[in-house]
Motif scaffolding. Structure first.
Motif, PDB file in Angstrom:
ATOM      1  N   ILE A 145       0.827  -1.219   0.000  1.00  0.00           N
ATOM      2  CA  ILE A 145       0.000   0.000   0.000  1.00  0.00           C
ATOM      3  C   ILE A 145       0.862   1.269   0.000  1.00  0.00           C
ATOM      4  O   ILE A 145       0.432   2.325   0.464  1.00  0.00           O
ATOM      5  CB  ILE A 145      -1.000   0.025   1.194  1.00  0.00           C
ATOM      6  CG1 ILE A 145      -0.264  -0.051   2.547  1.00  0.00           C
ATOM      7  CG2 ILE A 145      -2.022  -1.096   1.070  1.00  0.00           C
ATOM      8  CD1 ILE A 145      -1.171   0.219   3.732  1.00  0.00           C
TER       9      ILE A 145
ATOM     10  N   GLN B 140      -0.819   4.032  -2.008  1.00  0.00           N
ATOM     11  CA  GLN B 140      -2.028   4.505  -1.318  1.00  0.00           C
ATOM     12  C   GLN B 140      -1.682   5.368  -0.109  1.00  0.00           C
ATOM     13  O   GLN B 140      -2.335   6.390   0.141  1.00  0.00           O
ATOM     14  CB  GLN B 140      -2.880   3.304  -0.872  1.00  0.00           C
ATOM     15  CG  GLN B 140      -3.495   2.513  -2.024  1.00  0.00           C
ATOM     16  CD  GLN B 140      -2.610   1.375  -2.494  1.00  0.00           C
ATOM     17  OE1 GLN B 140      -1.374   1.462  -2.446  1.00  0.00           O
ATOM     18  NE2 GLN B 140      -3.230   0.297  -2.946  1.00  0.00           N
TER      19      GLN B 140
ATOM     20  N   TRP C  56      -6.191 -12.140  -0.926  1.00  0.00           N
ATOM     21  CA  TRP C  56      -7.263 -11.790  -1.852  1.00  0.00           C
ATOM     22  C   TRP C  56      -6.766 -11.433  -3.257  1.00  0.00           C
ATOM     23  O   TRP C  56      -7.317 -11.905  -4.251  1.00  0.00           O
ATOM     24  CB  TRP C  56      -8.119 -10.658  -1.297  1.00  0.00           C
ATOM     25  CG  TRP C  56      -9.088 -10.147  -2.333  1.00  0.00           C
ATOM     26  CD1 TRP C  56      -9.167  -8.905  -2.871  1.00  0.00           C
ATOM     27  CD2 TRP C  56     -10.102 -10.915  -2.999  1.00  0.00           C
ATOM     28  NE1 TRP C  56     -10.157  -8.840  -3.819  1.00  0.00           N
ATOM     29  CE2 TRP C  56     -10.744 -10.058  -3.918  1.00  0.00           C
ATOM     30  CE3 TRP C  56     -10.513 -12.251  -2.925  1.00  0.00           C
ATOM     31  CZ2 TRP C  56     -11.776 -10.490  -4.757  1.00  0.00           C
ATOM     32  CZ3 TRP C  56     -11.549 -12.681  -3.745  1.00  0.00           C
ATOM     33  CH2 TRP C  56     -12.166 -11.811  -4.646  1.00  0.00           C
ATOM     34  N   ASN C  57      -5.740 -10.608  -3.353  1.00  0.00           N
ATOM     35  CA  ASN C  57      -5.287 -10.197  -4.691  1.00  0.00           C
ATOM     36  C   ASN C  57      -4.879 -11.387  -5.548  1.00  0.00           C
ATOM     37  O   ASN C  57      -5.138 -11.424  -6.756  1.00  0.00           O
ATOM     38  CB  ASN C  57      -4.135  -9.197  -4.583  1.00  0.00           C
ATOM     39  CG  ASN C  57      -4.607  -7.826  -4.151  1.00  0.00           C
ATOM     40  OD1 ASN C  57      -5.760  -7.459  -4.366  1.00  0.00           O
ATOM     41  ND2 ASN C  57      -3.730  -7.054  -3.519  1.00  0.00           N
TER      42      ASN C  57
ATOM     43  N   ASN D 143     -11.025   2.653   1.921  1.00  0.00           N
ATOM     44  CA  ASN D 143     -11.322   2.510   0.496  1.00  0.00           C
ATOM     45  C   ASN D 143     -10.085   2.581  -0.403  1.00  0.00           C
ATOM     46  O   ASN D 143     -10.028   1.916  -1.428  1.00  0.00           O
ATOM     47  CB  ASN D 143     -12.341   3.568   0.060  1.00  0.00           C
ATOM     48  CG  ASN D 143     -13.680   3.383   0.753  1.00  0.00           C
ATOM     49  OD1 ASN D 143     -14.037   2.279   1.133  1.00  0.00           O
ATOM     50  ND2 ASN D 143     -14.424   4.460   0.940  1.00  0.00           N
ATOM     51  N   LYS D 144      -9.111   3.397  -0.019  1.00  0.00           N
ATOM     52  CA  LYS D 144      -7.899   3.518  -0.832  1.00  0.00           C
ATOM     53  C   LYS D 144      -6.862   2.459  -0.453  1.00  0.00           C
ATOM     54  O   LYS D 144      -6.337   1.750  -1.306  1.00  0.00           O
ATOM     55  CB  LYS D 144      -7.283   4.915  -0.678  1.00  0.00           C
ATOM     56  CG  LYS D 144      -7.963   5.992  -1.494  1.00  0.00           C
ATOM     57  CD  LYS D 144      -7.576   5.888  -2.960  1.00  0.00           C
ATOM     58  CE  LYS D 144      -8.161   7.053  -3.746  1.00  0.00           C
ATOM     59  NZ  LYS D 144      -7.913   6.896  -5.198  1.00  0.00           N
TER      60      LYS D 144
ATOM     61  N   ASN E  18      -7.404  -0.121   1.492  1.00  0.00           N
ATOM     62  CA  ASN E  18      -8.046  -1.433   1.653  1.00  0.00           C
ATOM     63  C   ASN E  18      -7.689  -2.074   2.997  1.00  0.00           C
ATOM     64  O   ASN E  18      -7.464  -3.283   3.095  1.00  0.00           O
ATOM     65  CB  ASN E  18      -7.673  -2.369   0.500  1.00  0.00           C
ATOM     66  CG  ASN E  18      -8.782  -3.355   0.185  1.00  0.00           C
ATOM     67  OD1 ASN E  18      -9.944  -2.971   0.156  1.00  0.00           O
ATOM     68  ND2 ASN E  18      -8.452  -4.601  -0.035  1.00  0.00           N
TER      69      ASN E  18
ATOM     70  N   PRO F 294     -13.735  -2.510   3.617  1.00  0.00           N
ATOM     71  CA  PRO F 294     -13.087  -2.668   2.316  1.00  0.00           C
ATOM     72  C   PRO F 294     -13.983  -3.463   1.364  1.00  0.00           C
ATOM     73  O   PRO F 294     -14.784  -4.290   1.797  1.00  0.00           O
ATOM     74  CB  PRO F 294     -11.806  -3.443   2.654  1.00  0.00           C
ATOM     75  CG  PRO F 294     -11.527  -3.084   4.078  1.00  0.00           C
ATOM     76  CD  PRO F 294     -12.866  -2.947   4.721  1.00  0.00           C
ATOM     77  N   SER F 295     -13.815  -3.235   0.091  1.00  0.00           N
ATOM     78  CA  SER F 295     -14.739  -3.809  -0.896  1.00  0.00           C
ATOM     79  C   SER F 295     -14.523  -5.292  -1.175  1.00  0.00           C
ATOM     80  O   SER F 295     -15.410  -5.949  -1.711  1.00  0.00           O
ATOM     81  CB  SER F 295     -14.633  -3.031  -2.219  1.00  0.00           C
ATOM     82  OG  SER F 295     -13.297  -3.081  -2.701  1.00  0.00           O
ATOM     83  N   ASP F 296     -13.363  -5.851  -0.821  1.00  0.00           N
ATOM     84  CA  ASP F 296     -13.130  -7.254  -1.176  1.00  0.00           C
ATOM     85  C   ASP F 296     -13.924  -8.194  -0.261  1.00  0.00           C
ATOM     86  O   ASP F 296     -14.174  -7.884   0.908  1.00  0.00           O
ATOM     87  CB  ASP F 296     -11.634  -7.578  -1.132  1.00  0.00           C
ATOM     88  CG  ASP F 296     -11.105  -7.704   0.278  1.00  0.00           C
ATOM     89  OD1 ASP F 296     -11.187  -8.803   0.841  1.00  0.00           O
ATOM     90  OD2 ASP F 296     -10.612  -6.693   0.822  1.00  0.00           O
TER      91      ASP F 296
ATOM     92  N   SER G  50     -12.429  -9.349   3.315  1.00  0.00           N
ATOM     93  CA  SER G  50     -12.502  -8.315   4.349  1.00  0.00           C
ATOM     94  C   SER G  50     -13.934  -8.187   4.869  1.00  0.00           C
ATOM     95  O   SER G  50     -14.166  -8.016   6.073  1.00  0.00           O
ATOM     96  CB  SER G  50     -12.028  -6.966   3.798  1.00  0.00           C
ATOM     97  OG  SER G  50     -10.658  -7.016   3.490  1.00  0.00           O
TER      98      SER G  50
END
Length: 425
Positions: free
Chosen positions: A41, A44, A274-275, A348-349, A351, A363-365, A368
């Motif tokens: 990150i 970010q 996740w990535n 959000n940025k 994560n 976070p969007s994933d 999380s």
């Protein structure tokens, strides 16, 4: 004429005085630095600093990310060696312990009361809070919902797994559907620091007492119900592993590939994966976490919990920073917790799953989101984040020997006890 000259000189001196005194004020900024140990990150956090500097022109916040191949711990040690440590440093919980005597006491900060349960345990010393909980992570069995839906003949319900028997039943259904039940990755840090640590976190007398019992031989490892149950669960993973015939041959990347491509239904891992999963998932499948039960008691609340905890802490240096720098560092940390722009950049940025009950952003994933769901319902086990630095490597090697058939259960438990006996003195 002389009077006019005196007035002119007086005015000139006055203007010079105003100019001289005003100039430094307009240019004066307090520089603070932030050592980042999460290289993923870096960009970010630099955006976070840019935004913060725009909102707070009186401050100049600079992000320093540890270079590739260098740990933040090593970087900070060299910074202290040269007498110029970062104002704030983000480190793993175990590494943080080395620097607690150099940290500013943050006990009176507002966010202390808003921190999640057990979120400050690793940075408390003599009733002082010496670190800021920056990021929460969790681990358990990551599931591919599409695979499990097909195996169970409907919409899979994660709450249906609350005992070893129910997990065994699920694995049998996955196998019957033509997919390998689970990926058990053989990395020592995953086996030792995460899988074994699960058994530590649910010891009925508490982990410190358990270690003491192993060291003074008052605990018979073969008679410890939690450890015996843990080995049985390990056997379940071992016997259903996609690579059971070559258990040490797979890599971390193999796990994310197998789960993302739907070649396994489950993978014992954490949300940091996740990535990798996402990059191997071309069908936008759904994912989440299942607990890893250590017994067959459906009434045991621990069988419905996943491991969640703070994995990064930030401390403010007290040895080489000015009171003004310390104050500005505190303001920055409060901004992350209480200001909308700070919260959004963090979650959000960057994560990051925040460690604060007042932040509703997630976070969007999907991993999380799953962790946040367990946190919201109070179904979490403590993350054993301050184990000795060599714990993962040594105990992980013992578990590797066990899953590859080189040692039996008795020898595995003996080696774990020997490790802890060596920690005495």
């Amino acid at each position: 004429m002389r009077k006019q000259l005196k007035v002119a000189i007086s005015l000139a001196c006055l203007m010079m005085f105003i100019g001289c005194s005003a100039s430094p004020v307009s240019q004066q900024t307090t520089k603070i630095t932030f050592l980042n140990s999460k290289s993923e990150i870096k960009t970010q956090l630099e955006e976070v600093a840019k935004q913060y500097n725009q909102e707070h022109p009186e401050v100049s916040l600079e992000i320093i990310t540890a270079p590739e191949g260098t740990s933040a711990y090593q970087k900070l040690m060299s910074m202290y060696g040269s007498g110029s440590p970062a104002t704030m440093s983000m480190l793993d919980p175990g590494d943080t312990q080395t620097f607690l005597d150099k940290a500013v006491d943050l006990s009176k900060e507002k966010w202390v009361a808003d921190t999640i349960e057990n979120g400050l345990d690793a940075v408390k010393k003599n009733d002082a809070v010496l670190g800021f909980p920056f990021a929460v992570e969790g681990y358990g069995l990551i599931y591919n919902k599409k695979v499990l839906d097909k195996a169970t003949g409907g919409s899979f319900d994660p709450s249906s797994v609350n005992s070893r028997s129910s997990l065994n039943s699920l694995m049998a259904k996955i196998q019957k559907s033509g997919v390998a039940p689970v990926m058990l990755s053989p990395m020592d840090w995953s086996l030792g620091s995460h899988l074994l640590a699960l058994a530590y976190s649910v010891q009925p007398g508490g982990f410190p007492e358990f270690v003491k019992g192993m060291q003074n031989n008052s605990i018979d490892m073969s008679q410890n119900n939690v450890m015996s149950g843990w080995v049985q669960t390990l056997d379940l993973l071992k016997d259903n592993n996609i690579n059971k015939h070559a258990p040490l041959d797979s890599t971390y990347e193999d796990g994310s590939k197998a789960l993302g491509e739907g070649k396994v239904g489950l993978w014992f891992m954490g949300n940091w994966a996740w990535n990798g999963i996402k990059s191997n998932d071309t069908a936008n499948e759904e994912y989440g976490f299942l607990p890893l039960p250590l017994n067959d008691n459906t009434d045991d609340p621990n069988n419905s919990k996943i491991t969640v905890g703070v994995t990064k802490y930030v401390f403010i240096d007290s040895t080489a920073t000015t009171p003004q720098q310390q104050e500005e560092a505190k303001k920055f940390l409060n901004w992350l917790v209480y200001e909308k722009s700070g919260q959004e950049l963090l979650v959000n940025k960057a994560n990051v799953i925040p460690a604060f009950k007042n932040i509703d952003l997630v976070p969007s994933d999907p991993l999380s989101k799953s962790i946040k769901s367990y946190m919201s319902s109070g179904k979490t086990l403590p993350f054993m984040a301050t184990l000795p630095p060599d714990h993962g490597a040594i105990t992980g090697a013992s578990i590797q020997s066990y899953i590859s058939g080189k040692i039996d259960k008795a020898e595995l438990l003996r080696q774990i006890r020997i490790y802890w006996k060596a920690q005495q003195g």
